[in-house]
Design a protein around this motif. Structure first.
Motif, PDB file in Angstrom:
ATOM      1  N   LYS A  50      16.767  92.261  33.360  1.00 13.49           N
ATOM      2  CA  LYS A  50      17.055  93.278  32.347  1.00 13.49           C
ATOM      3  C   LYS A  50      16.419  92.865  31.024  1.00 13.49           C
ATOM      4  O   LYS A  50      16.214  91.679  30.757  1.00 13.49           O
ATOM      5  CB  LYS A  50      18.568  93.445  32.157  1.00 13.49           C
ATOM      6  N   ALA A  51      16.123  93.830  30.190  1.00 10.56           N
ATOM      7  CA  ALA A  51      15.549  93.550  28.871  1.00 10.56           C
ATOM      8  C   ALA A  51      16.402  92.515  28.152  1.00 10.56           C
ATOM      9  O   ALA A  51      17.629  92.613  28.138  1.00 10.56           O
ATOM     10  CB  ALA A  51      15.461  94.833  28.052  1.00 10.56           C
ATOM     11  N   GLY A  52      15.741  91.499  27.603  1.00 12.84           N
ATOM     12  CA  GLY A  52      16.423  90.438  26.879  1.00 12.84           C
ATOM     13  C   GLY A  52      16.709  89.204  27.709  1.00 12.84           C
ATOM     14  O   GLY A  52      17.029  88.148  27.154  1.00 12.84           O
ATOM     15  N   GLU A  53      16.597  89.306  29.033  1.00 17.39           N
ATOM     16  CA  GLU A  53      16.854  88.136  29.881  1.00 17.39           C
ATOM     17  C   GLU A  53      15.671  87.178  29.865  1.00 17.39           C
ATOM     18  O   GLU A  53      14.514  87.597  29.797  1.00 17.39           O
ATOM     19  CB  GLU A  53      17.135  88.559  31.326  1.00 17.39           C
ATOM     20  N   GLU A  54      15.992  85.897  29.953  1.00 22.65           N
ATOM     21  CA  GLU A  54      14.979  84.844  29.994  1.00 22.65           C
ATOM     22  C   GLU A  54      14.513  84.619  31.430  1.00 22.65           C
ATOM     23  O   GLU A  54      15.300  84.660  32.370  1.00 22.65           O
ATOM     24  CB  GLU A  54      15.584  83.549  29.456  1.00 22.65           C
ATOM     25  N   LEU A  55      13.226  84.383  31.567  1.00 26.60           N
ATOM     26  CA  LEU A  55      12.637  84.036  32.864  1.00 26.60           C
ATOM     27  C   LEU A  55      11.610  82.935  32.648  1.00 26.60           C
ATOM     28  O   LEU A  55      11.162  82.696  31.539  1.00 26.60           O
ATOM     29  CB  LEU A  55      11.907  85.231  33.490  1.00 26.60           C
ATOM     30  N   ILE A  56      11.229  82.307  33.754  1.00 23.28           N
ATOM     31  CA  ILE A  56      10.086  81.401  33.751  1.00 23.28           C
ATOM     32  C   ILE A  56       9.001  82.068  34.586  1.00 23.28           C
ATOM     33  O   ILE A  56       9.262  82.545  35.702  1.00 23.28           O
ATOM     34  CB  ILE A  56      10.434  80.019  34.343  1.00 23.28           C
ATOM     35  N   LEU A  57       7.803  82.119  34.046  1.00 27.70           N
ATOM     36  CA  LEU A  57       6.622  82.608  34.753  1.00 27.70           C
ATOM     37  C   LEU A  57       5.845  81.374  35.178  1.00 27.70           C
ATOM     38  O   LEU A  57       5.477  80.553  34.339  1.00 27.70           O
ATOM     39  CB  LEU A  57       5.787  83.495  33.828  1.00 27.70           C
ATOM     40  N   LEU A  58       5.630  81.227  36.487  1.00 30.11           N
ATOM     41  CA  LEU A  58       4.976  80.028  36.994  1.00 30.11           C
ATOM     42  C   LEU A  58       4.077  80.331  38.178  1.00 30.11           C
ATOM     43  O   LEU A  58       4.191  81.386  38.800  1.00 30.11           O
ATOM     44  CB  LEU A  58       6.017  78.986  37.408  1.00 30.11           C
ATOM     45  N   HIS A  59       3.230  79.376  38.470  1.00 30.19           N
ATOM     46  CA  HIS A  59       2.347  79.444  39.636  1.00 30.19           C
ATOM     47  C   HIS A  59       3.149  78.988  40.849  1.00 30.19           C
ATOM     48  O   HIS A  59       3.813  77.951  40.805  1.00 30.19           O
ATOM     49  CB  HIS A  59       1.141  78.528  39.410  1.00 30.19           C
ATOM     50  N   HIS A  60       3.102  79.769  41.927  1.00 34.09           N
ATOM     51  CA  HIS A  60       3.915  79.473  43.115  1.00 34.09           C
ATOM     52  C   HIS A  60       3.080  79.652  44.380  1.00 34.09           C
ATOM     53  O   HIS A  60       2.413  80.674  44.549  1.00 34.09           O
ATOM     54  CB  HIS A  60       5.122  80.421  43.159  1.00 34.09           C
ATOM     55  N   THR A  61       3.120  78.666  45.250  1.00 36.70           N
ATOM     56  CA  THR A  61       2.455  78.779  46.542  1.00 36.70           C
ATOM     57  C   THR A  61       3.417  79.466  47.498  1.00 36.70           C
ATOM     58  O   THR A  61       4.420  78.881  47.907  1.00 36.70           O
ATOM     59  CB  THR A  61       2.035  77.392  47.078  1.00 36.70           C
ATOM     60  N   SER A  62       3.126  80.696  47.829  1.00 35.09           N
ATOM     61  CA  SER A  62       4.016  81.492  48.684  1.00 35.09           C
ATOM     62  C   SER A  62       3.683  81.362  50.161  1.00 35.09           C
ATOM     63  O   SER A  62       4.550  81.529  51.011  1.00 35.09           O
ATOM     64  CB  SER A  62       3.953  82.962  48.278  1.00 35.09           C
ATOM     65  N   HIS A  63       2.434  81.098  50.458  1.00 37.95           N
ATOM     66  CA  HIS A  63       2.016  80.990  51.859  1.00 37.95           C
ATOM     67  C   HIS A  63       1.358  79.620  52.033  1.00 37.95           C
ATOM     68  O   HIS A  63       0.146  79.469  51.961  1.00 37.95           O
ATOM     69  CB  HIS A  63       1.054  82.132  52.216  1.00 37.95           C
ATOM     70  N   ASP A  64       2.211  78.617  52.215  1.00 40.50           N
ATOM     71  CA  ASP A  64       1.774  77.225  52.250  1.00 40.50           C
ATOM     72  C   ASP A  64       1.421  76.825  53.675  1.00 40.50           C
ATOM     73  O   ASP A  64       2.199  76.167  54.368  1.00 40.50           O
ATOM     74  CB  ASP A  64       2.871  76.329  51.682  1.00 40.50           C
ATOM     75  N   VAL A  65       0.248  77.266  54.109  1.00 42.41           N
ATOM     76  CA  VAL A  65      -0.233  76.991  55.458  1.00 42.41           C
ATOM     77  C   VAL A  65      -1.621  76.361  55.377  1.00 42.41           C
ATOM     78  O   VAL A  65      -2.313  76.494  54.374  1.00 42.41           O
ATOM     79  CB  VAL A  65      -0.295  78.280  56.314  1.00 42.41           C
ATOM     80  N   GLU A  66      -2.001  75.694  56.448  1.00 48.44           N
ATOM     81  CA  GLU A  66      -3.332  75.088  56.503  1.00 48.44           C
ATOM     82  C   GLU A  66      -4.279  76.013  57.249  1.00 48.44           C
ATOM     83  O   GLU A  66      -4.787  75.694  58.320  1.00 48.44           O
ATOM     84  CB  GLU A  66      -3.248  73.704  57.145  1.00 48.44           C
ATOM     85  N   THR A  67      -4.468  77.194  56.648  1.00 48.87           N
ATOM     86  CA  THR A  67      -5.400  78.193  57.165  1.00 48.87           C
ATOM     87  C   THR A  67      -6.141  78.775  55.969  1.00 48.87           C
ATOM     88  O   THR A  67      -5.746  78.530  54.818  1.00 48.87           O
ATOM     89  CB  THR A  67      -4.679  79.349  57.915  1.00 48.87           C
ATOM     90  N   PRO A  68      -7.156  79.566  56.198  1.00 51.74           N
ATOM     91  CA  PRO A  68      -7.832  80.227  55.080  1.00 51.74           C
ATOM     92  C   PRO A  68      -6.916  81.198  54.321  1.00 51.74           C
ATOM     93  O   PRO A  68      -7.279  81.661  53.236  1.00 51.74           O
ATOM     94  CB  PRO A  68      -8.981  80.986  55.753  1.00 51.74           C
ATOM     95  N   ARG A  70      -3.938  80.543  53.017  1.00 49.52           N
ATOM     96  CA  ARG A  70      -3.024  79.912  52.072  1.00 49.52           C
ATOM     97  C   ARG A  70      -3.081  80.746  50.790  1.00 49.52           C
ATOM     98  O   ARG A  70      -4.149  81.157  50.347  1.00 49.52           O
ATOM     99  CB  ARG A  70      -3.464  78.480  51.799  1.00 49.52           C
ATOM    100  N   SER A  71      -1.909  80.975  50.184  1.00 51.03           N
ATOM    101  CA  SER A  71      -1.866  81.894  49.048  1.00 51.03           C
ATOM    102  C   SER A  71      -0.920  81.404  47.959  1.00 51.03           C
ATOM    103  O   SER A  71       0.153  80.875  48.244  1.00 51.03           O
ATOM    104  CB  SER A  71      -1.411  83.271  49.538  1.00 51.03           C
ATOM    105  N   ALA A  72      -1.326  81.604  46.714  1.00 50.82           N
ATOM    106  CA  ALA A  72      -0.501  81.261  45.557  1.00 50.82           C
ATOM    107  C   ALA A  72      -0.820  82.225  44.420  1.00 50.82           C
ATOM    108  O   ALA A  72      -1.946  82.709  44.305  1.00 50.82           O
ATOM    109  CB  ALA A  72      -0.772  79.821  45.120  1.00 50.82           C
ATOM    110  N   TYR A  73       0.183  82.476  43.604  1.00 55.73           N
ATOM    111  CA  TYR A  73       0.002  83.373  42.468  1.00 55.73           C
ATOM    112  C   TYR A  73       1.207  83.201  41.537  1.00 55.73           C
ATOM    113  O   TYR A  73       2.144  82.455  41.832  1.00 55.73           O
ATOM    114  CB  TYR A  73      -0.124  84.828  42.946  1.00 55.73           C
TER     115      TYR A  73
END
Length: 156
Positions: A50-68, A70-73
């Protein structure tokens, strides 16, 4: 066929909220304040902050696999929230957003993908899971590309 969508475990993110801005910047993360009730999707609660709430924006590996595939954002997380669980229904964070659904096999290889417009996620998830070779689906916001949630088959 049932499916399960769970928010990310908050434990690994909790220490981030004790860091000052310099500490966050050192790990390429930022403290932000939501400026609206929509547009700041927490990946733990699977709800928009909600408006006014604190968050952290960070880099996150969502698809942590040993394949082409692999994804992070970048993702947002909020402090003091529990990981949400949704069974056979999309979470609130999917509402009103077009989604890119990426369907993977057990080896982390992409088998197929599909776009789902607002309100189409449930049907698209069920259709993708008709293929027994699909082990899980990663949902991403179609416009910004950020990871939304992992969708798994539910044996319950």
């Amino acid at each position: 066929m049932t499916y399960l969508i769970e928010g990310l475990c908050p434990d690994g993110f909790a220490p981030l909220f004790a860091l000052d801005d310099a500490g966050l910047a050192a790990i390429n993360a930022r403290r932000v304040t939501a400026t609206a009730d929509h547009g700041f999707p927490c990946r733990i609660s699977l709800e928009d902050a909600k408006a006014g709430e604190e968050l952290i924006l960070l880099h996150h590996t969502s698809h942590d696999v040993e394949t082409p595939y692999r994804s992070a954002y970048a993702i947002y997380v909020r402090p003091g929230v529990e990981a949400a669980t949704y069974r056979d229904e999309p979470p609130p964070v999917f509402a009103g957003r077009p989604l890119a659904l990426r369907a993977f096999d057990a080896d982390g290889m992409l088998r197929t993908a599909r776009l789902a417009g607002p309100g189409e996620a449930d049907g698209a998830i069920r259709d993708l899971f008709e293929d027994e070779g699909i082990a899980y689906i990663d949902a991403h916001n179609a416009a910004h590309g950020c990871f939304a949630a992992r969708i798994e088959r539910d044996a319950a």
